[in-house]
Design an enzyme around this catalytic site. Sequence first.
Site, mmCIF file in Angstrom:
data_model
loop_
_atom_site.group_PDB
_atom_site.id
_atom_site.type_symbol
_atom_site.label_atom_id
_atom_site.label_comp_id
_atom_site.label_asym_id
_atom_site.label_seq_id
_atom_site.Cartn_x
_atom_site.Cartn_y
_atom_site.Cartn_z
ATOM 1 N N ASP A 174 -4.430 7.310 -0.481
ATOM 2 C CA ASP A 174 -4.928 6.864 -1.780
ATOM 3 C C ASP A 174 -5.477 5.446 -1.636
ATOM 4 O O ASP A 174 -5.468 4.871 -0.547
ATOM 5 C CB ASP A 174 -3.816 6.934 -2.831
ATOM 6 C CG ASP A 174 -2.867 5.752 -2.758
ATOM 7 O OD1 ASP A 174 -2.316 5.498 -1.659
ATOM 8 O OD2 ASP A 174 -2.660 5.075 -3.780
ATOM 9 N N GLY A 222 0.825 -1.206 0.000
ATOM 10 C CA GLY A 222 0.000 0.000 0.000
ATOM 11 C C GLY A 222 0.857 1.254 0.000
ATOM 12 O O GLY A 222 1.931 1.288 0.576
ATOM 13 N N THR A 223 0.398 2.258 -0.698
ATOM 14 C CA THR A 223 1.051 3.562 -0.766
ATOM 15 C C THR A 223 -0.054 4.593 -0.796
ATOM 16 O O THR A 223 -1.179 4.209 -0.898
ATOM 17 C CB THR A 223 1.850 3.678 -2.062
ATOM 18 O OG1 THR A 223 0.947 3.516 -3.146
ATOM 19 C CG2 THR A 223 2.911 2.597 -2.171
ATOM 20 N N THR A 224 -0.065 5.756 -0.731
ATOM 21 C CA THR A 224 0.668 6.803 -0.086
ATOM 22 C C THR A 224 -0.256 7.440 0.941
ATOM 23 O O THR A 224 -1.447 7.588 0.676
ATOM 24 C CB THR A 224 1.089 7.859 -1.137
ATOM 25 O OG1 THR A 224 1.930 7.261 -2.117
ATOM 26 C CG2 THR A 224 1.775 9.047 -0.513
ATOM 27 N N LYS A 247 -6.766 2.293 3.591
ATOM 28 C CA LYS A 247 -5.484 2.511 4.271
ATOM 29 C C LYS A 247 -5.596 3.465 5.456
ATOM 30 O O LYS A 247 -4.597 3.722 6.125
ATOM 31 C CB LYS A 247 -4.454 3.069 3.280
ATOM 32 C CG LYS A 247 -4.266 2.240 2.027
ATOM 33 C CD LYS A 247 -3.280 2.915 1.094
ATOM 34 C CE LYS A 247 -3.299 2.262 -0.271
ATOM 35 N NZ LYS A 247 -2.415 2.966 -1.221
#
Length: 292
Positions: free
Chosen positions: A79, A62-64, A95
Amino acid sequence: MSESLGSVPGSLRSGVISPGLSLGADISSFTEYLRAHAPDQLPQARAEAMGLHRAADDIPHGTTIVAVSYPGGVILAGDRRATMGNLIATRDVKKVYITDEYSAAGIAGTAGIAIEMVRLFAVELEHYEKLEGVPLTLDGKVSRLASMVRGNLGAALQGLAAVPLLVGYDIDHDDPTERGRIFSFDVAGDRHEEFGGYQAIGSGSVFAKSSLKKLYRHDLDEASALAIAVEALYDAADDDSATGGPDIVRKIFPLAAVVDAGGAREVDAESIEAAARAIVERRAAEHEGGPR
């Protein structure tokens, strides 16, 4: 408790103690209870279940995540994209989690481990409050989460890092305008409080922080803090392929939480969509007639 606890597996709920297992009056940490009686339920055990021999690129990441403070509160936004190497694993991963009445956490890194870590953290806070009769202070919450991140160091060294971004409203702070606080962590569990008013983690963090550096003001309100958080994610997605931007066609937009004197709550989808669409429309107008 927040809705995020509703998705915690039954074995991780603080109210569920296996028959024959005694908690012990001196153990106010649910994580330590698991370490003693059910270590397979700890997030780092998830890494072993995944198999450390597997390439990290084969596991969703997972990002950001971005955080923006304003007088009297703090915004946390993330995101929705998770990737496996050069592939998009999912476009709508969650997230951002409410962890207790006055805190929220966002996750970056190995998705499975990070999600279990923040869910366990939420149970840890609930468990402490039930035993002690009072909630942990914000600094105490930070220390507990730092310890959990440190516990995943072995997996992190194998490419399965899980790093949270914690925000909270410090009801004990003398200045009400400074009660929205932001904390980041490194993979070894070291904690860092961000005094500049914003922070970002994940693969797109460099681009998100560059955006926030230009957009941030100390006199923001909740709505404008949300707007620049969403815009920072938009800018990160523009340069980082692992960060997902607003998906107008699928109607997939960032998720966000706000923590202030009224407590921690999720930002409604309509407000986030409106902020994202306003950014897209403004950027489109700025580029109209220009190079594509």
